[in-house]
Design a protein around this motif. Structure first.
Motif: not given
Length: 685
Positions: A312-313, A573-574, A625-626, A630-631
């Motif tokens: 799931v994204v 991500a930034i 960043y993954h 989301e980390k």
């Protein structure tokens, strides 16, 4: 379209061919093409309107010399059709064209739409040859274009493309308000539904030039008919039509779940039409519609291995909005949605199954959809039918019997609609193929039995469809063929569990066949689907020609909104990296995405992923960043005062030249510092 009394004529210069339908027009880098159907077979008829399946197509370049050479080569390998074959196709009534493809109507008019006359085409061909010479190896452009054209021809010639000269295949009987033939109502294209019009984008040029008379809507899906005789001697026909939605069309592992607009992968509307002529009482038409489609939120499934785990994204808020958008659209189009979810309640499938249930609950609780218009029905198909107990599917049908009664079906007789269908069953499994087709066929059988009883045809209602000689076997084959067509279009093989759909019984031979299909699907998804997906996106208007060429180079396809999604993901991500790694009081000078190995003493890595580069007034940060989690998973921090040197130069991503592979001449930005003064964080703290 003009009709010809004989399906084949031969010109003296051997440059004629039979054209059953104009499929579309498209342009690639080297040539522009006209795509025409050269063979088709009749699948049946509804209300006197014949339905055809495309058998083969040819793509002819529109510049004269290239087109002439292509046609001559095609005619050499495709001799004159036999009289027996043309008689079987009943071309006298089919509207088949017999034309010289290089007559005046093609060159001055259609090529003019592309902005090309014959003279312009010759000049353009010279320019495009220059483009071909600029590629790394001689003839690369021609080979790539030839492969794209071959894939387009394969998709239209062997993947279940159906059309009719008079019957609108893109809409159900209820959507057409019972109108069968479009005769006298203008071209079919004026009323066709773009959602299911497979060649719509390829005909945009003609539509834009008010040439609707040349446009013929086609669907990708299935169209199968069979006839049975009732006890009183009356014959009735059952027609099964499946139409695939164009939005988010694609291949199995290339397109999963939904996009940001709530359109789902493998979205198919299936309509079962019962036709019976009762003589003095006229002809009755009964239509029952069901839908299938991937689970409506953001999720993916890698194509590695036979049983990849779905992921799931996206955030729960985004997925709830996407699920709501999908349900709202389906409710508006088809009414109340009975969501039959057949995925496993435990194991790898439970990830998306439980998420689906949760999101539907959120949509109802937060009034994103009307609770009266949605019912969620989980039914673990594999658990309920374990040990090959497929007869348990009847229990699901009985569980849904009240819904079937309330839903009803569309019934039309004479010039009026007697009943209408209120809502649909939306059935899904993981692929919306094998399990889905089995359950939809069971629901359709139940409804057909109800229709025959209501029409007064049934002499032995207590016996069900078994009371009709050969009817159950006929329905089994119709629905098994339906499953095979949709499965080949989405997964590349025939449907699994087809032995049960065809015979009503599950056996060991079917299990062995399913195993071979699983292996074949794995091979197809690994080595072919990425290219087929890109060509499908080109046909649907989601990608331009350059994107298809890029697929051949990169050996992967992208979502139509890939650039937008990537920009959003990189922005997040930034933002996240800055919030986590930058200390209070530091002033950010630059924050951007770069390609970096994040390894000491390593200038180039074989595979480099995105990294976030942050430059402040005191430090430089490089963060990994993954995107899915989301980390920030790791980062390096170097004080600017401890930097010894900064080297900058070219950074060429193309790997086809020796210079691009040499780190000494192709390195981008290199930071020199002592490892002892850098701060590392692996993300495990």
């Amino acid at each position: 379209m003009a009709k010809d009394s004989h399906p084949y004529t031969e010109s003296k210069d051997d440059l004629s061919l039979v054209v059953h339908a104009l499929v579309g027009l498209f342009s690639l880098n080297m040539h522009s093409y006209i795509l025409v159907a050269t063979d088709s077979k009749k699948c049946g008829a509804i209300g006197g309107c014949d339905i055809y399946e495309v058998g083969s197509v040819i793509a002819l370049p529109l510049d004269y010399q290239s087109g002439k050479a292509k046609l001559q080569a095609w005619r050499h390998s495709n001799p004159e059709p036999s009289q027996e074959k043309t008689d079987n196709l009943e071309h006298e009534d089919s509207g088949t064209l017999s034309i010289d493809p290089f007559a005046t109507w093609i060159s001055p008019q259609i090529t003019k739409m592309f902005g090309r006359s014959r003279a312009e085409s010759a000049a353009s061909s010279a320019n495009e040859s220059t483009f071909a010479n600029q590629l790394p190896s001689s003839g690369s452009a021609e080979r790539m274009e030839r492969r794209i054209v071959e894939e387009i021809v394969r998709l239209f010639g062997s993947s279940g493309i159906f059309y009719s000269y008079e019957y609108d295949m893109t809409r159900s009987l209820q959507a057409k308000e019972g109108q069968l033939s479009a005769s006298g109502c203008g071209p079919l294209s004026q009323a066709a539904c773009p959602d299911y019009w497979f060649n719509h984008h390829l005909l945009q040029l003609l539509i834009g030039q008010n040439a609707q008379g040349w446009t013929l809507p086609m669907i990708q899906g299935c169209a199968q008919a069979a006839t049975c005789t009732a006890f009183n001697g009356d014959a009735f026909q059952v027609f099964v039509i499946s139409r695939r939605r164009v939005q988010r069309i694609g291949m199995r592992y290339e397109r999963r779940g939904a996009n940001a607009d709530g359109f789902v992968a493998n979205s198919v509307e299936t309509e079962q039409i019962l036709t019976i002529d009762t003589g003095s009482q006229g002809i009755h038409y009964c239509s029952f519609v069901q839908t299938r489609g991937s689970i409506p939120f953001l999720w993916k499934q890698p194509s590695s291995g036979l049983h990849p785990v779905p992921v799931v994204v996206g955030s729960e808020e985004d997925n709830a909005a996407i699920c709501a958008a999908h349900l709202q659209r389906e409710i508006k189009l088809l009414g109340r949605q009975v969501l039959v979810n057949l995925v496993e309640h435990k194991g790898r499938e439970a990830v998306v199954g439980s998420k689906y249930a949760s999101l539907v609950g959120i949509c109802v609780a937060e009034d994103l959809v009307d609770a009266r218009c949605v019912r969620y029905v989980p039914w673990d198909f594999h658990h309920e039918t374990r040990g090959m107990r497929f007869e348990n599917i009847k229990q699901l049908v009985l569980q849904l019997q009240h819904e079937i009664s309330n839903m009803g079906y569309f019934w039309h007789s004479g010039k009026q609609a007697l009943t209408s269908q209120q809502g649909v069953f939306r059935v899904n499994c993981m692929d919306c193929l094998d399990r889905t087709n089995v359950v939809q066929s069971a629901l359709a059988r139940f409804v057909l039995n109800e229709q025959l009883i209501r029409l007064g045809v049934h002499a032995a209602p207590e016996r069900g469809l078994a009371a009709y000689d050969g009817l159950e076997q006929m329905l089994n084959h119709l629905w098994a063929n339906n499953g095979d067509y949709i499965s080949r279009q989405y997964a590349g093989t025939s449907a699994m569990k087809g032995d049960f759909t065809r015979t009503g019984k599950r056996n060991i031979g079917g299990v062995v066949s399913d195993a071979s299909y699983s292996i074949a699907r794995l091979w197809i998804s690994t080595f072919r689907d990425y290219f087929s997906q890109s060509v499908l996106d080109f046909i649907a208007g989601n990608h331009n020609a350059e994107a298809v060429y890029r697929t051949l180079i990169e050996l992967r396809s992208n979502e139509p909104d890939h650039a937008i999604q990537l920009t959003r993901a990189r922005g997040a991500a930034i933002e996240s990296s800055v919030a986590i790694v930058v200390n209070d009081g530091e002033i950010i000078q630059i924050a951007c995405i770069v390609q970096s190995p994040i390894l000491l003493n390593t200038i180039r890595a074989r595979e480099e992923d995105d990294a976030v580069l942050i430059l402040t007034n005191s430090s430089v940060y490089i963060c990994r960043y993954h995107y899915q989690m989301e980390k920030v998973t790791e980062f390096i921090c170097v004080d600017l005062a401890r930097l010894h040197a900064v080297q900058h130069g070219a950074y060429i991503t193309d790997t086809r030249t020796p210079q691009s592979l040499d780190p000494a001449h192709n390195h981008g930005i290199v930071l020199f510092f002592e490892a002892a003064v850098a701060r590392f964080n692996s993300g495990k703290d």
